[in-house]
Design an enzyme around this catalytic site. Structure first.
Site, PDB file in Angstrom:
ATOM      1  N   GLU A  72      14.303   2.381  19.824  1.00  0.00           N
ATOM      2  CA  GLU A  72      13.774   3.745  19.836  1.00  0.00           C
ATOM      3  C   GLU A  72      13.379   4.137  21.251  1.00  0.00           C
ATOM      4  OE1 GLU A  72      10.570   3.869  17.026  1.00  0.00           O
ATOM      5  OE2 GLU A  72      11.861   3.464  15.296  1.00  0.00           O
ATOM      6  N   ASP A 121      13.925   6.774   9.239  1.00  0.00           N
ATOM      7  CA  ASP A 121      12.846   7.211  10.124  1.00  0.00           C
ATOM      8  C   ASP A 121      12.549   6.190  11.218  1.00  0.00           C
ATOM      9  OD1 ASP A 121      10.650   9.058  10.785  1.00  0.00           O
ATOM     10  OD2 ASP A 121       9.332   7.454  10.098  1.00  0.00           O
ATOM     11  N   ASP A 128       9.160  -7.266  -5.103  1.00  0.00           N
ATOM     12  CA  ASP A 128       8.310  -7.772  -4.030  1.00  0.00           C
ATOM     13  C   ASP A 128       8.370  -9.300  -4.058  1.00  0.00           C
ATOM     14  OD1 ASP A 128       5.644  -6.309  -2.407  1.00  0.00           O
ATOM     15  OD2 ASP A 128       5.822  -8.493  -2.422  1.00  0.00           O
ATOM     16  N   HIS A 132       0.819  -1.215   0.000  1.00  0.00           N
ATOM     17  CA  HIS A 132       0.000   0.000   0.000  1.00  0.00           C
ATOM     18  C   HIS A 132       0.853   1.266   0.000  1.00  0.00           C
ATOM     19  CE1 HIS A 132      -3.650  -2.319   0.525  1.00  0.00           C
ATOM     20  NE2 HIS A 132      -3.036  -3.012   1.462  1.00  0.00           N
ATOM     21  N   ILE A 133       1.904   1.294   0.816  1.00  0.00           N
ATOM     22  CA  ILE A 133       2.755   2.487   0.846  1.00  0.00           C
ATOM     23  C   ILE A 133       3.690   2.508  -0.353  1.00  0.00           C
ATOM     24  CG2 ILE A 133       4.556   3.694   2.121  1.00  0.00           C
ATOM     25  CD1 ILE A 133       3.286   2.706   4.695  1.00  0.00           C
ATOM     26  N   HIS A 176      10.690   8.477  13.786  1.00  0.00           N
ATOM     27  CA  HIS A 176       9.537   7.610  13.488  1.00  0.00           C
ATOM     28  C   HIS A 176       8.271   8.443  13.264  1.00  0.00           C
ATOM     29  CE1 HIS A 176       8.076   3.212  14.173  1.00  0.00           C
ATOM     30  NE2 HIS A 176       7.381   3.810  13.224  1.00  0.00           N
ATOM     31  N   ILE A 177       8.373   9.398  12.337  1.00  0.00           N
ATOM     32  CA  ILE A 177       7.269  10.325  12.096  1.00  0.00           C
ATOM     33  C   ILE A 177       6.644  10.144  10.713  1.00  0.00           C
ATOM     34  CG2 ILE A 177       8.099  12.086  13.697  1.00  0.00           C
ATOM     35  CD1 ILE A 177       9.231  13.572  11.194  1.00  0.00           C
ATOM     36  N   GLY A 178       6.955   9.025  10.041  1.00  0.00           N
ATOM     37  CA  GLY A 178       6.412   8.826   8.700  1.00  0.00           C
ATOM     38  C   GLY A 178       4.908   8.998   8.641  1.00  0.00           C
ATOM     39  N   GLY A 179       4.203   8.477   9.626  1.00  0.00           N
ATOM     40  CA  GLY A 179       2.742   8.597   9.655  1.00  0.00           C
ATOM     41  C   GLY A 179       2.259   9.641  10.628  1.00  0.00           C
TER      42      GLY A 179
END
Length: 411
Positions: free
Chosen positions: A271, A266, A183, A163-164, A294-297
């Protein structure tokens, strides 16, 4: 059809929200009539987490709170878990499955936010903005164009065309990149993207590599020293998938040796649990590297959509038994029915249980208006709609069936 009144009072159903879950989730629960909601801004662990979950029916987390087998086993009243993020790595799904606890996540709601950050990071790296930015902050005026390039016409390699990855592919083409992907499963390309059959060929063929694979044993250290040696001078690496997909120490060596010209990371193997804990990484202060926490989303739009998505799934499960999208118990899509009692029976997936359920129904002369069944390797999930005129002694009998995990009457 009028709303159905559930048997368990909504004002007594404790719902715990951890880690600053979006206001949209709180609004959804409140609008649905749930008032016993407990909110915590950060992640919890140990005795503090056990205490909070002691009487909880639902717990909502993001990525930091670890719902281990021990935690799930102690939370005897827990019915459902909401992971307000893409993955479910923070939950022991096997333990949730065995305990009959339904787990939901939001696999698609922050897709756009991650994809945008991937493209933005690739542009920053290819223009060497991290180095220019550092120099400007230090008072240096570095206008040199050496090794700074346009992204148009470059070849982007997408590892993991889900999806991403496919969303990144669409945005990349729109700004003039040529897209190739690899993939482990056959995926139909979007736009003009082209599939490459093996990882080594993809790396050797592309200028920029972006990773979008799940966190599994197969993907752990997928980009290790051997794979990173396949990179050639001038190539860039972006990882916004999982922290253990890239061997960070090997990446640092490749960057320092200029075999890789830049990287945007990211996600990390380890973490901080909160903003007060110090973050350290071997990649700090390495040239042309972007490190983000870790701010991708982590956009307001993504978090709002995730809040709506997961809370909606939780409410449907609590009120109707519908488990579509569950990552633990079997999936069932269920209609609402008037003038019935609805009973949920979650049990170990062994032979004879369904037969015993039907035997009890027959013995009590219960009128079945609907029966639904779904199973996975470990667990069976049966939903029964019986006539409202029939006695609820059925529920007591169901609890006595061997291999029963959980029995609930919804209404």
């Amino acid at each position: 059809m009028s709303p159905l009144k559930t048997s368990f009072p909504k004002d007594k159903m404790k719902i715990v929200l951890l880690e600053n879950i979006s206001q949209s989730a709180l609004d959804s629960f409140t609008k649905a009539g749930y008032t016993h909601i407990e909110q915590h801004t950060g992640a919890l662990s140990g005795e503090e987490l056990d205490t909070v979950l002691k009487d909880a029916k639902v717990v909502c987390v993001r990525s930091k709170t670890q719902l281990t087998e021990e935690v799930i086993t102690k939370a005897k009243k827990l019915v459902a878990i909401g992971c307000f993020c893409i993955g479910t790595n923070q939950v022991d799904l096997e333990a949730a499955n065995k305990a009959g606890v339904c787990v939901f996540n939001a696999p698609f709601s922050n897709t756009r936010s991650v994809a945008e950050l991937v493209i933005a990071s690739a542009i920053m790296l290819i223009r060497r903005i991290p180095d220019k930015n550092r120099a400007a902050h230090a008072g240096e005026w570095d206008k040199d164009s050496t090794n700074a390039h346009e992204i148009r016409g470059k070849r982007l390699g997408v590892v993991g065309y889900g999806h991403i990855g496919s969303q990144v592919s669409i945005l990349a083409e729109a700004i003039g990149l040529r897209v190739f992907y690899y993939d482990v499963e056959n995926k139909l390309p979007l736009g003009n993207a082209e599939e490459i059959s093996d990882l080594k060929s993809l790396i050797e063929h592309c200028d920029i590599l972006t990773l979008h694979v799940p966190g599994t044993k197969q993907t752990q250290n997928l980009f290790d020293e051997q794979v990173l040696n396949w990179f050639q001078k001038g190539q860039l690496l972006v990882n916004m998938s999982r922290g253990d997909v890239v061997d960070i120490s090997a990446l640092k060596e490749a960057l320092e040796e200029k075999r890789i010209s830049g990287a945007a990371i990211d996600v990390f193997p380890e973490e901080p649990k909160n903003k007060d804990e110090m973050f350290t990484s071997p990649l700090q202060n390495v040239s042309n590297v972007i490190l983000t926490p870790h701010i991708g989303g982590s956009t307001e739009e993504a978090q709002w959509n995730i809040g709506l998505d997961v809370s909606s799934k939780l409410i449907k499960y609590i009120e109707s038994g519908a488990s579509l999208g569950s990552k633990s118990i079997p999936e069932l899509s269920l209609p609402k029915m008037e003038d019935t009692h609805r009973i949920l029976h979650i049990h170990k997936n062994v032979s004879g249980v369904l037969s015993e359920i039907n035997s009890i129904i027959s013995k009590l002369d219960v009128n079945i208006l609907g029966q639904y069944l779904s199973t996975n390797l470990e667990v069976g999930y049966v939903v029964l709609d019986i006539s409202k005129n029939d006695s609820l002694d059925t529920l007591k009998e169901f609890k006595r069936i061997d291999h029963t995990i959980k029995v609930r009457i919804l209404y």
